[in-house]
Design an enzyme around this catalytic site. Sequence first.
Site, PDB file in Angstrom:
ATOM      1  N   THR A 158      39.276  38.417  37.730  1.00 24.02           N
ATOM      2  CA  THR A 158      38.400  39.447  38.324  1.00 24.02           C
ATOM      3  C   THR A 158      36.947  39.049  38.019  1.00 24.02           C
ATOM      4  O   THR A 158      36.365  38.283  38.782  1.00 24.02           O
ATOM      5  CB  THR A 158      38.723  40.865  37.794  1.00 24.02           C
ATOM      6  OG1 THR A 158      38.634  40.881  36.380  1.00 24.02           O
ATOM      7  CG2 THR A 158      40.104  41.304  38.236  1.00 24.02           C
ATOM      8  N   LYS A 184      43.969  36.092  32.042  1.00 23.67           N
ATOM      9  CA  LYS A 184      42.706  36.508  32.641  1.00 23.67           C
ATOM     10  C   LYS A 184      42.112  37.579  31.746  1.00 23.67           C
ATOM     11  O   LYS A 184      42.824  38.283  31.014  1.00 23.67           O
ATOM     12  CB  LYS A 184      42.886  37.013  34.072  1.00 23.67           C
ATOM     13  CG  LYS A 184      43.616  38.306  34.246  1.00 23.67           C
ATOM     14  CD  LYS A 184      42.789  39.539  34.029  1.00 23.67           C
ATOM     15  CE  LYS A 184      41.499  39.489  34.818  1.00 23.67           C
ATOM     16  NZ  LYS A 184      40.669  40.687  34.419  1.00 23.67           N
ATOM     17  N   THR A 195      43.800  41.163  26.012  1.00 23.59           N
ATOM     18  CA  THR A 195      43.634  40.142  27.044  1.00 23.59           C
ATOM     19  C   THR A 195      43.496  40.601  28.448  1.00 23.59           C
ATOM     20  O   THR A 195      43.273  39.798  29.305  1.00 23.59           O
ATOM     21  CB  THR A 195      44.901  39.297  27.135  1.00 23.59           C
ATOM     22  OG1 THR A 195      45.968  40.206  27.289  1.00 23.59           O
ATOM     23  CG2 THR A 195      45.037  38.421  25.985  1.00 23.59           C
TER      24      THR A 195
END
Lengths: 409, 409
Positions: A158, A184, A195
């Site tokens: 993102t 990510k 995370t």
Amino acid sequence: MVTLSPFAPDQFPTLPIIAGLKLGVTACGLCYQGRDDLVALRIEVKNSSIAAVFTTNKLPGEPVKWCKKHLPTPPQHLVMAAGNANVFTGAAGWQVLEDVAEDIAKREKITSNAVYFAMTGVIGEIFLATPLLNGLAELQYAVPNPALWQRAASAIMTTDTFAKGTAQTAKVAENSVQIAGIAKGSGMIAPDMATMLAFLFTDAAIPHDLLQQMLHAAMPESFHGISVDSDTSTSDSVMLIATGTSDCLVAKTYDDPLYDDFRTALQRACQDLAYQVVTDGEGIAKLLDIRLTGAKDSAEARCAALSIANSPLVKTAINGADANWGRVVMAIGKARVALEPEQIQICFGGHVLAEGGGAMAYDIAAVNKHLAGRKVTIAVNLGVGNASAQVYGNDLSHDYIRINADYRS
Amino acid sequence: MVTLSPFAPDQFPTLPIIAGLKLGVTACGLCYQGRDDLVALRIEVKNSSIAAVFTTNKLPGEPVKWCKKHLPTPPQHLVMAAGNANVFTGAAGWQVLEDVAEDIAKREKITSNAVYFAMTGVIGEIFLATPLLNGLAELQYAVPNPALWQRAASAIMTTDTFAKGTAQTAKVAENSVQIAGIAKGSGMIAPDMATMLAFLFTDAAIPHDLLQQMLHAAMPESFHGISVDSDTSTSDSVMLIATGTSDCLVAKTYDDPLYDDFRTALQRACQDLAYQVVTDGEGIAKLLDIRLTGAKDSAEARCAALSIANSPLVKTAINGADANWGRVVMAIGKARVALEPEQIQICFGGHVLAEGGGAMAYDIAAVNKHLAGRKVTIAVNLGVGNASAQVYGNDLSHDYIRINADYRS
């Protein structure tokens, strides 16, 4: 424009093929346009096992609730999506997962219970089934070569500025087993699942309960040891899937020496991914490495270390390359842990700045040089016990504000 | 350059003369050059009383330790200084206070125990006696007219962009009594003593223990109800001094109706100063008014409200005028308080954005107009109980970083 993290690695690591896994990546238009945002992973063995750790946020997303409900069903499909986190979407958001799982189950001839989900993105947006259903219908599955792994790691980003992956090998008796991981995460990153999303895959054969213990053991010094902004996401998930395709020996207990090397490799893999997440922290200019020693117990060590890592005033001082150890005093004082003012030692980059209850003369040029670098180490000894903790954080920069005053996450 | 807070009042209020007080202001060069930084206040009555509340930070400054040691000795002198907070300065920092108190005691013919201190500024800098001793030697004391009160309020500023004061009157039976208050504070502001420094003076006659109870009662909805950056200063002090010069009646109990009006006026004075502190929050562009209802108890209401007020992601969204209620979901979820997802209601500026476990259609133009304004109201009902809390915070802006990456505090 958001610029690449100064800590971005030169290249994405070469992830191994994990036998039994097929991977598909596509652009389904869930939120972003013109970029991959959907990853599906087929686990083609029946006796796979899964371990997972999720956010402690009390309003978790529908995918987190789904996974918790279906664990430890051996996973046969895993769907990851970016752009809409499917959080606080209520019965409608849950129904989409039901529909998508049914659709996959029909096509793959599996039960819908064996489908797992992980999503990241905006919270509270209406979550529609159509983009996912259309995307999955046209998805091409393939053996995950390094390029495909990288595409998958990129598809779940993102506000991340680089794709995150790790590759490790371990010995289980005579057998070599592989670990491949992707993750990510860039903002809304605070411990207790830090995370956003991380996925680890291995061809080792390890039963669920042992796998779960191993994953828990790997957390404190990896994903639970980082903080970008003290905000705990509603979607944080770490999943570890073992296909057992390596035909390695299977132990009966978690601490069987047979798994020693695997445990170490798993720890390395988690640390590698967690490090990549914190070094891609939103707006990062400098990495903060906090080493807390001399605490009463490890909970207090961690509490004091996080109080430093999360203090806006410490973070802005580091951003400004200011050896403002007074703000470190404030941060450990507000953590309300056991401490002894006269015994406290505060070091920046190995140089003692405060000791014996007050300021020390120090090599200003050397400390300034350390602060001008990309990685700043703050070591604090509380002087009351033997417990320690290490936490990674980062500075608070104009870019963090630029990213978050504009981006909906 | 740091610019004036958009919430700065047009003018400093007209503070009353409190009979029995004399005030002196000067520039002693403790840290700043060419501006007032030292305030001394002489309390010319023997039977004054003092109440005080201090920071909960476990590494408080020497002035805080000094005051705690000497309370509730009736105060006869109060010294305030800005630029160096005399924190983490150890035995040397304490010795300066001893020396300065002795010096004042000799000149004023009082005991050094009756001298109180409050300092604000950089933490950990060596604290020298000379500037204070020289400054105090040449200080001219005078009846505090409005201009002198304003000069005193300005002299204790650090990163503040406007001087903070309040004036209230109350009736104690037939007598009118006055309250005059000044405060400073802009950064390192988090509840559990939020002001950095606030001083309130009254000519009412109220014994120490009653005065202390009154001050405690006024805290939750004033200084403990604001947060600028979640960082708790080592120097926070609120002091309330009663000279008794109004010849008003004296009650024996804290809740005597005789003090009803005074209690209310004190609450107003504390709220007024706390509001001025939060609206001068470092880099403030928008004020955040958080109203939390439906919590299990008031501790949880406060915890959830502060989690919203302190979330970097909520604060940046408000800075960007983004109705990102999903981040409010995240913030209440991470607070780990009792809640019922289906019962939660989230309103921005009186408009319902989420309810019944998901998003609601809302008047986008009206909400955007509200967010474009200076004051943003976020109301959250947790739906599990009857407890409530109100907290003031502010947005996280580029100016906060500009101020704190450069300024040593």
